[in-house]
Design an enzyme around this catalytic site. Structure first.
Site, PDB file in Angstrom:
ATOM      1  N   ASP A  45       0.836  -1.202   0.000  1.00  0.00           N
ATOM      2  CA  ASP A  45       0.000   0.000   0.000  1.00  0.00           C
ATOM      3  C   ASP A  45       0.869   1.250   0.000  1.00  0.00           C
ATOM      4  O   ASP A  45       1.917   1.307   0.652  1.00  0.00           O
ATOM      5  CB  ASP A  45      -0.922   0.020   1.224  1.00  0.00           C
TER       6      ASP A  45
ATOM      7  N   ASP B 152       1.379   4.016   1.476  1.00  0.00           N
ATOM      8  CA  ASP B 152       1.332   4.875   2.650  1.00  0.00           C
ATOM      9  C   ASP B 152       2.493   4.487   3.571  1.00  0.00           C
ATOM     10  O   ASP B 152       3.293   3.606   3.239  1.00  0.00           O
ATOM     11  CB  ASP B 152      -0.014   4.767   3.375  1.00  0.00           C
TER      12      ASP B 152
ATOM     13  N   TYR C 106      -7.972   3.337  -3.481  1.00  0.00           N
ATOM     14  CA  TYR C 106      -7.543   3.045  -2.114  1.00  0.00           C
ATOM     15  C   TYR C 106      -8.372   3.859  -1.119  1.00  0.00           C
ATOM     16  O   TYR C 106      -8.440   5.091  -1.219  1.00  0.00           O
ATOM     17  CB  TYR C 106      -6.061   3.374  -1.960  1.00  0.00           C
TER      18      TYR C 106
END
Length: 389
Positions: A91, A93, A306
């Site tokens: 992901d 992040d 997302y």
């Protein structure tokens, strides 16, 4: 990436294999996954419950396997052995960046070329986003990973130290306590404080009787309830009844003046996680916890981008035409989308806050009811209508 031509074999997590092109050369790909974090933090075994909790703030911290039954590190090492490159698709992040380096630390000594470690960044599981990420591979961000390491260590030390302290204190204070552990968490305790404050307000509230005079006007069969400028009279029933006596026998009402006003509601900013959870909870009857689970399932299935984002502003280069195109033939809002795109009625969404993480939550496929069902469809429909406007 495989265009549907891949073979899958079982492992700790499935391994998908296919042939393709990598930077202009023929390559054999192996794609597998992790199960959340590969490692978690813990104290060495000599820092047990017999240690003064205050010592824990200066105690060393070690990495341990997050799921010792899944054997994810062993799985990753076996699959990485003999590979020439590692491409990380976690992901986009800080948490994902931290997992990237957990994977790197696990497998880099198994790679033929340990320097060829690349990071793919994407915000939706669609062919366009995956292809774009593959063409723009970069390097993983060590600083973001270290920021998560720092937060994890703080959570561990604060949580464990205070948990042990207050467990011991409460057991000493209340000998008949029916709980072996009184846990403390940097997030859960402030949240509990909000709940307790609200509970105390409700319990201490003392309702007071009040009285309202509310005439009803009937004109040609239409009935209107009139509002009283005074609104209400607290506790004084005789005073309220005196006003009622003045108007209860009236047959006519005189209109002294009339004013009209036009109200408009501004366009909402693009959708972020907090707003999605608020709307699901207040308007759609879906709890925040369930709404987040639904959003993640929709993301994994490729229906939305997302869902964990703080941004309410699209990046300048965002391709709105590409995002709207799949919805032109949708049975519910296709006509509206065609009007936006064909007649030039589309305008850029209202700019909000760009947190620099992910774009706002956006539909990535034109789904119809029955593909996602039940609450998943309800959530998807809201996301799509919010985005299209």
């Amino acid at each position: 990436m495989s265009n549907g031509r891949h073979e899958t074999r079982r492992g700790t997590t499935p391994v998908h294999e296919f042939s393709g092109q990598f930077r202009g050369q023929h390559a054999f790909f192996k794609v597998t996954s992790v199960i959340g974090h590969v490692f978690s933090n813990d104290f060495p075994s000599n820092f047990g419950w017999n240690v003064d909790p205050r010592i824990l703030f200066d105690a060393p911290v070690e990495k341990v396997e997050a799921n010792d039954k899944a054997h994810v590190p062993k799985h990753l090492k076996n699959e990485a052995a003999g590979c020439d490159a590692l491409i990380l698709w976690l992901d986009n992040d800080r948490e994902g960046e931290n997992i990237c380096f957990e994977v790197i630390d696990t497998v880099k000594h198994k790679l033929n070329r340990p320097h060829q470690i690349l990071r793919a960044k994407f915000s939706a599981v669609t062919k366009q986003d995956i292809d774009r990420a593959m063409k723009n591979l970069g390097a993983p961000n060590k600083n973001e990973a270290l920021a998560v390491d720092a937060r994890q260590e703080l959570d561990l030390k604060v949580g464990v130290a205070f948990t042990r302290f207050q467990t011991g204190w409460f057991h000493y204070k209340y000998g008949n306590l029916d709980s072996n552990l009184i846990s403390y968490g940097p997030c859960q305790i402030p949240t509990l404080g909000f709940c307790v404050d609200r509970y105390d307000q409700i319990q201490s509230f003392k309702p007071e009787p009040y009285f309202v005079v509310q005439p009803v006007v009937d004109r040609q069969g239409a009935r209107w309830k009139l509002s009283w400028d005074r609104q209400r009279i607290l506790r004084n029933r005789p005073l309220a009844e005196s006003y009622l006596e003045k108007v209860k026998d009236a047959k006519w009402a005189t209109l002294l003046s009339a004013t009209t006003s036009k109200k408009s509601k501004p366009r909402p900013t693009p959708l972020n996680t907090v707003e999605l959870l608020k709307v699901c909870s207040k308007s759609l009857g879906i709890s925040p916890h369930k709404a987040m689970q639904i959003a993640e399932r929709l993301y994994i299935a490729g229906f939305v981008s997302y869902p964990r984002t703080e941004s309410t502003s699209y990046p300048p280069h965002f391709a709105f035409g590409e995002a709207l195109r799949p919805h032109r033939s949708h049975p519910l809002w296709g006509e509206h989308v065609r009007a936006l795109t064909d007649e030039g009625a589309f305008t850029q969404p209202k700019r909000g806050h760009d947190a620099g993480d992910h774009p706002p939550i956006t539909p990535t496929r034109a789904a119809q009811e029955g593909e996602p069902t039940g609450s998943e469809w309800t959530s998807y429909e809201y996301i799509a209508r919010h985005c299209i406007g």
